[in-house]
Write a protein that holds these residues in place. Structure first.
Motif, PDB file in Angstrom:
ATOM      1  N   LEU A 314       0.857  -1.182   0.000  1.00  0.00           N
ATOM      2  CA  LEU A 314       0.000   0.000   0.000  1.00  0.00           C
ATOM      3  C   LEU A 314       0.889   1.226   0.000  1.00  0.00           C
ATOM      4  N   SER A 315       0.741   2.077  -1.015  1.00  0.00           N
ATOM      5  CA  SER A 315       1.558   3.278  -1.086  1.00  0.00           C
ATOM      6  C   SER A 315       1.123   4.269  -0.014  1.00  0.00           C
ATOM      7  N   MET A 316       2.111   4.874   0.664  1.00  0.00           N
ATOM      8  CA  MET A 316       1.791   5.836   1.709  1.00  0.00           C
ATOM      9  C   MET A 316       2.826   6.947   1.705  1.00  0.00           C
ATOM     10  N   THR A 317       2.388   8.115   2.132  1.00  0.00           N
ATOM     11  CA  THR A 317       3.260   9.275   2.225  1.00  0.00           C
ATOM     12  C   THR A 317       4.091   9.206   3.492  1.00  0.00           C
ATOM     13  N   VAL A 318       5.385   9.468   3.350  1.00  0.00           N
ATOM     14  CA  VAL A 318       6.282   9.534   4.496  1.00  0.00           C
ATOM     15  C   VAL A 318       6.609  10.985   4.831  1.00  0.00           C
ATOM     16  N   LEU A 319       7.001  11.782   3.821  1.00  0.00           N
ATOM     17  CA  LEU A 319       7.405  13.156   4.088  1.00  0.00           C
ATOM     18  C   LEU A 319       7.241  13.992   2.822  1.00  0.00           C
ATOM     19  N   ARG A 320       6.652  15.186   2.989  1.00  0.00           N
ATOM     20  CA  ARG A 320       6.528  16.152   1.905  1.00  0.00           C
ATOM     21  C   ARG A 320       7.629  17.196   2.023  1.00  0.00           C
ATOM     22  N   PHE A 321       8.001  17.754   0.879  1.00  0.00           N
ATOM     23  CA  PHE A 321       9.050  18.771   0.845  1.00  0.00           C
ATOM     24  C   PHE A 321       8.513  20.060   0.228  1.00  0.00           C
ATOM     25  N   ALA A 322       9.096  21.181   0.616  1.00  0.00           N
ATOM     26  CA  ALA A 322       8.824  22.482   0.015  1.00  0.00           C
ATOM     27  C   ALA A 322      10.154  23.171  -0.240  1.00  0.00           C
ATOM     28  N   ILE A 323      10.338  23.718  -1.454  1.00  0.00           N
ATOM     29  CA  ILE A 323      11.579  24.391  -1.804  1.00  0.00           C
ATOM     30  C   ILE A 323      11.573  25.799  -1.217  1.00  0.00           C
ATOM     31  N   ASP A 324      12.600  26.107  -0.443  1.00  0.00           N
ATOM     32  CA  ASP A 324      12.749  27.421   0.170  1.00  0.00           C
ATOM     33  C   ASP A 324      13.918  28.131  -0.513  1.00  0.00           C
ATOM     34  N   ASP A 325      13.605  29.081  -1.397  1.00  0.00           N
ATOM     35  CA  ASP A 325      14.639  29.769  -2.184  1.00  0.00           C
ATOM     36  C   ASP A 325      15.530  30.658  -1.336  1.00  0.00           C
ATOM     37  N   THR A 326      15.129  30.960  -0.101  1.00  0.00           N
ATOM     38  CA  THR A 326      15.965  31.810   0.748  1.00  0.00           C
ATOM     39  C   THR A 326      17.054  31.032   1.465  1.00  0.00           C
ATOM     40  N   LEU A 327      16.973  29.706   1.446  1.00  0.00           N
ATOM     41  CA  LEU A 327      18.006  28.902   2.105  1.00  0.00           C
ATOM     42  C   LEU A 327      19.230  28.797   1.200  1.00  0.00           C
ATOM     43  N   PRO A 328      20.427  28.872   1.762  1.00  0.00           N
ATOM     44  CA  PRO A 328      21.640  28.845   0.937  1.00  0.00           C
ATOM     45  C   PRO A 328      21.880  27.461   0.329  1.00  0.00           C
ATOM     46  N   VAL A 329      22.361  27.466  -0.903  1.00  0.00           N
ATOM     47  CA  VAL A 329      22.764  26.227  -1.569  1.00  0.00           C
ATOM     48  C   VAL A 329      24.280  26.110  -1.438  1.00  0.00           C
ATOM     49  N   ARG A 330      24.721  25.196  -0.599  1.00  0.00           N
ATOM     50  CA  ARG A 330      26.152  25.031  -0.357  1.00  0.00           C
ATOM     51  C   ARG A 330      26.773  24.014  -1.304  1.00  0.00           C
ATOM     52  N   ILE A 331      26.016  22.966  -1.629  1.00  0.00           N
ATOM     53  CA  ILE A 331      26.515  21.880  -2.473  1.00  0.00           C
ATOM     54  C   ILE A 331      25.564  21.739  -3.655  1.00  0.00           C
ATOM     55  N   SER A 332      26.117  21.727  -4.865  1.00  0.00           N
ATOM     56  CA  SER A 332      25.263  21.678  -6.058  1.00  0.00           C
ATOM     57  C   SER A 332      25.458  20.420  -6.889  1.00  0.00           C
ATOM     58  N   ARG A 333      26.454  19.597  -6.576  1.00  0.00           N
ATOM     59  CA  ARG A 333      26.658  18.373  -7.356  1.00  0.00           C
ATOM     60  C   ARG A 333      27.058  17.228  -6.450  1.00  0.00           C
ATOM     61  N   VAL A 334      26.706  16.029  -6.873  1.00  0.00           N
ATOM     62  CA  VAL A 334      27.039  14.818  -6.127  1.00  0.00           C
ATOM     63  C   VAL A 334      28.528  14.531  -6.300  1.00  0.00           C
TER      64      VAL A 334
END
Length: 528
Positions: A314-334
């Motif tokens: 049975l498919s179930m939701t674990v966690l939803r995400f929201a993109i916050d553009d004000t948070l700093p992006v420190r790492i951009s690539r794997v």
């Protein structure tokens, strides 16, 4: 979906781990796999990180087991337990070196603090032989020396572990060497490095969290009707539009999660139970059994915010995400590489090989469902269970709602002696193995009754040589492990025992379905 940081923080409002005004149910018209929309945000809360206890400068940590009252979704108050708070526990930041842990018990029954994944001697491991009585204190000086990893800690009283963990006596450990930036790994706590303690819990119609296992719950492992993340039902995690590290900890009593994103986006596995991998492994699906941990990197720079799902019948939701553009992006690539290659343990001539069988004997063999039993609001339907979907061989006829207490879990007057390892139920005064310190052993471990069992060993990390009756190790079993899911045949594990455990303070090995462990599916051994 993107939203400003101030807006998300305003929605978090007065939320705390002691009193969560969080939405337990779904909004009308919103399906389980649908990405969150801006119009739904007022009914939701931002995911909160546990408080952080940084021991890296002081070499000290103090924990107090205590009780609390917690409201989930504004429902009736639930009696809960925690360390240093009313429900669950802080995240502890540790590093190699000396650590003095001061453990106080303000509850009215014995507790322990088992450091799940820490490589320490048996007297410091926090198993059932190191019980802390009500009103007493235990000071544990430890010497730590291992690689960076996501670990956790929880109470481990025999016959009561399931109830203690369920009530909230559990928290997460970040073991660090301070070199994550050099590895190219996100490391800002609560921003691009998120701790996610996954636990399912059962709630009654009034919104109280309850633990009254039935006969069938003992046999199957108790499954809840809501998933909590860090103690919160239906939260939203605000993340920067870049690479984010998710530290996933399965702290559930019995539920196995089958994690994926609703938009099928790939992610990269960078760490398992015992630490970081040499290089990331790309995947789209990650099983995570009780006791297991995994660190993954997820790219949130493209597309709408995804939903972390679990699909196991049975498919179930674990966690939803929201993109916050004000948070700093420190790492951009794997990163291409994370660390040095992990040298495989080499089996010496004359290696001791032990056969370990997790047995469900008598009437408790296989999957059992109590006639007509289905918890109110449950997300588990016929054919979908936490650790297997097998037909049962027994019939549960006793009354429901009988709590577990004491050394021999009982429901309807029945003592569960059908849960065994190598045909023997656990006894605190019996040593199952005596192992020489510094030796390498191979354990061939199999489950019984057609049921999947997460198998955990205290005091060591092991490498999975093969799984499923001889097949190659699964991707999620890469690196060093301390818990492995037994499914579809025996698994071969190889390990070296470097830490001492005496007969007074032995190490445990057991099924990490906590109801099975409490009912006797556990053994113990010395290392001298």
């Amino acid at each position: 979906m993107r939203i400003g940081r101030r807006r998300l923080l305003a929605l978090a409002g007065a939320a705390s781990l002691g009193g969560l005004g969080l939405a337990m149910g779904m909004r009308p018209g919103l399906s389980m796999g649908q990405a969150v929309a801006a119009t739904d945000l007022p009914a939701r809360q931002r995911l909160l990180m546990p408080p952080l206890l940084d021991t890296t400068a002081t070499g000290r940590v103090a924990l107090t087991a205590q009780s609390g009252l917690t409201r989930f979704a504004g429902g009736a108050p639930s009696t809960t337990w925690g360390f240093n708070q009313g429900f669950l526990a802080p995240t502890i930041l540790m590093r190699s070196g000396g650590l003095e842990a001061t453990l106080d018990n303000s509850l009215d029954e014995d507790v322990t603090v088992h450091w799940h994944g820490l490589l320490v001697p048996g007297e410091h491991d926090g198993g059932p032989h190191t019980a802390i009585a009500p009103g007493r204190q235990l000071i544990t000086p430890m010497s730590l020396d291992q690689g960076p990893a996501t670990l956790w800690y929880h109470s481990h009283i025999h016959g009561a572990t399931a109830r203690h963990v369920y009530s909230g006596l559990a928290g997460v450990i970040h073991y660090t060497d301070g070199r994550d930036d050099a590895r190219g790994l996100p490391s800002t706590y609560g921003v691009d490095d998120l701790t996610l303690l996954l636990q399912d819990r059962r709630f009654d119609p009034e919104g109280r969290m309850i633990y009254n296992p039935t006969y069938a719950d003992i046999l199957n492992g108790l499954l809840g009707n809501r998933v909590l993340v860090n103690g919160q039902p239906s939260p939203i995690a605000g993340v920067p539009p870049g690479l984010v590290r998710l530290r996933l900890v399965n702290g559930s009593n019995a539920r196995i999660y089958s994690l994926h994103f609703n938009d099928t986006r790939p992610f990269h596995l960078v760490g398992t139970d015992g630490g970081l991998l040499p290089a990331p492994i790309e995947m789209t699906y990650l099983p995570l059994a009780p006791g297991e941990r995994a660190e993954i990197l997820v790219d949130f720079s493209q597309g709408p915010a995804p939903v972390l799902m679990s699909a196991r019948g049975l498919s179930m939701t674990v966690l939803r995400f929201a993109i916050d553009d004000t948070l700093p992006v420190r790492i951009s690539r794997v990163p291409d590489r994370i660390g040095d290659a992990i040298a495989p343990l080499v089996a010496p001539d004359g290696i001791i090989t032990r056969q370990i069988s997790l047995d469900m004997g008598g009437n408790s063999s296989g999957q059992v469902q109590s006639p007509g039993h289905q918890p109110s609001g449950s997300m588990d339907h016929s054919g979908h269970a936490g650790h297997a979907s097998h037909a049962g061989h027994a019939t549960a006829t006793g009354p429901t709602g009988v709590p577990i207490h004491g050394q021999g879990p009982a429901v309807s007057g029945l003592i569960f002696d059908d849960f065994r390892i190598n045909g023997r139920a656990y006894r605190m005064d019996r040593m199952d193995f005596e192992i020489r310190r510094g030796t390498i052993e191979r354990w061939i471990v199999s489950g019984g009754g057609g049921v999947e069992h997460p198998f955990h060993i205290h005091g060591v990390h092991f490498q999975v040589e093969s799984s499923g009756g001889g097949g190659p190790p699964l991707a999620q079993n890469s690196g060093w492990k301390d818990t492995v899911l037994l499914s579809g045949g025996a698994s071969s594990l190889i390990m070296r025992f470097d830490h001492e455990a005496t007969a007074r303070f032995p190490y445990m090995f057991h099924c990490h379905i906590l109801e099975h462990e409490d009912a006797g599916m556990m053994g113990q051994f010395t290392v001298t």
